[in-house]
Design a protein around this motif. Structure first.
Motif, mmCIF file in Angstrom:
data_model
loop_
_atom_site.group_PDB
_atom_site.id
_atom_site.type_symbol
_atom_site.label_atom_id
_atom_site.label_comp_id
_atom_site.label_asym_id
_atom_site.label_seq_id
_atom_site.Cartn_x
_atom_site.Cartn_y
_atom_site.Cartn_z
ATOM 1 N N ASP A 77 -23.903 -28.403 18.021
ATOM 2 C CA ASP A 77 -24.251 -30.178 18.144
ATOM 3 C C ASP A 77 -23.203 -30.478 16.891
ATOM 4 O O ASP A 77 -23.029 -29.432 15.680
ATOM 5 N N HIS A 78 -22.782 -31.651 16.579
ATOM 6 C CA HIS A 78 -22.262 -32.470 15.763
ATOM 7 C C HIS A 78 -23.039 -33.643 15.676
ATOM 8 O O HIS A 78 -22.642 -34.407 16.416
ATOM 9 N N SER A 79 -22.490 -34.267 14.351
ATOM 10 C CA SER A 79 -22.839 -35.204 13.948
ATOM 11 C C SER A 79 -22.289 -36.319 12.820
ATOM 12 O O SER A 79 -21.953 -35.432 12.032
ATOM 13 N N THR A 134 -23.940 -37.765 24.026
ATOM 14 C CA THR A 134 -23.405 -38.576 23.048
ATOM 15 C C THR A 134 -24.637 -39.541 23.007
ATOM 16 O O THR A 134 -25.379 -40.217 23.937
ATOM 17 N N SER A 183 -23.162 -38.787 17.505
ATOM 18 C CA SER A 183 -23.659 -37.874 17.401
ATOM 19 C C SER A 183 -23.241 -37.260 18.914
ATOM 20 O O SER A 183 -23.569 -38.297 19.618
ATOM 21 N N LEU A 211 -30.481 -35.057 18.939
ATOM 22 C CA LEU A 211 -29.607 -34.370 18.813
ATOM 23 C C LEU A 211 -29.644 -35.423 17.052
ATOM 24 O O LEU A 211 -29.195 -35.581 16.340
ATOM 25 N N PRO A 225 -29.292 -34.711 11.159
ATOM 26 C CA PRO A 225 -28.742 -36.038 10.670
ATOM 27 C C PRO A 225 -29.612 -37.121 9.839
ATOM 28 O O PRO A 225 -28.937 -37.255 8.583
#
Length: 200
Positions: free
Chosen positions: A37-39, A145, A168, A183, A187
């Motif tokens: 996972d990325h934000s 997303t 995200s 997600l 963050p």
């Protein structure tokens, strides 16, 4: 001979950095590559709050476009969980509120700040067998997303302290059974820390 060289290289690298730094580095690169996972968080200002600030968290009733229907108050719920560790005086609304109503409730409980949130966009892709059975569309397979927007408002003056956008996306190794709202935790916790001037 080769194993000896590899062992020496690991010892040298291990002496230069501790294990937690190595773990953070690996996690960063794997999320950047799309495996985890990325934000991405963009703040308009980098002001800091006092740790004893009283923050009231509310969420607008806006339903995000993108074919996903997250729980009505999910951003406020997740934000509360992320903030309560860093701001002992934090409360959240029980359900979605308009901005004026949220400001009124924040003032009525004596909060210094209102954190007003909304889910601006959510795309819940097919991530398990049940979702595939429901949709059966190859173009809907993939990674979830989401985008949320935050406004931090001083309740006494209605002054807008900060506006933030968090985008995200899921990862290839973590997308199974995930939804866009899954997600949000990390963050939002990072955002709470940043309001205190703390790094990760």
């Amino acid at each position: 001979m080769r194993s000896l060289v590899l062992s020496l290289a690991l010892l040298v690298l291990g002496g230069c950095m501790n294990v937690s730094d190595m773990g953070d580095g690996v996690q960063y690169h794997m999320s950047d590559a799309g495996l985890l996972d990325h934000s991405e968080t963009r703040r308009s200002m980098s002001l800091r709050l006092q740790p004893d600030s009283f923050i009231y968290i509310g969420q607008g009733a806006f339903m995000p476009p993108g074919g996903s229907y997250p729980r009505p108050n999910v951003v406020a719920e997740v934000a509360f969980k992320g903030f309560v560790e860093y701001f002992p005086m934090v409360r959240r609304a029980r359900g979605p509120l308009g901005l004026e109503q949220a400001l009124e409730e924040a003032r009525s409980v004596g909060a210094h700040y209102l954190l007003y949130t909304r889910f601006a966009k959510a795309d819940d892709r097919i991530g398990n067998g049940d979702e595939w059975y429901d949709e059966q569309a190859v173009d809907r397979l993939g990674i979830d997303t989401g985008t949320i927007q935050l406004m931090l408002i001083e309740t006494s003056t209605r002054y807008l302290i900060d506006t933030t956008t968090i985008r995200s996306r899921g990862g290839l190794l973590t997308f199974h059974d995930n939804k866009p709202e899954d997600l949000l935790g990390p963050p939002l916790e990072d955002y709470a820390r940043s309001l205190l001037g703390m790094s990760r």
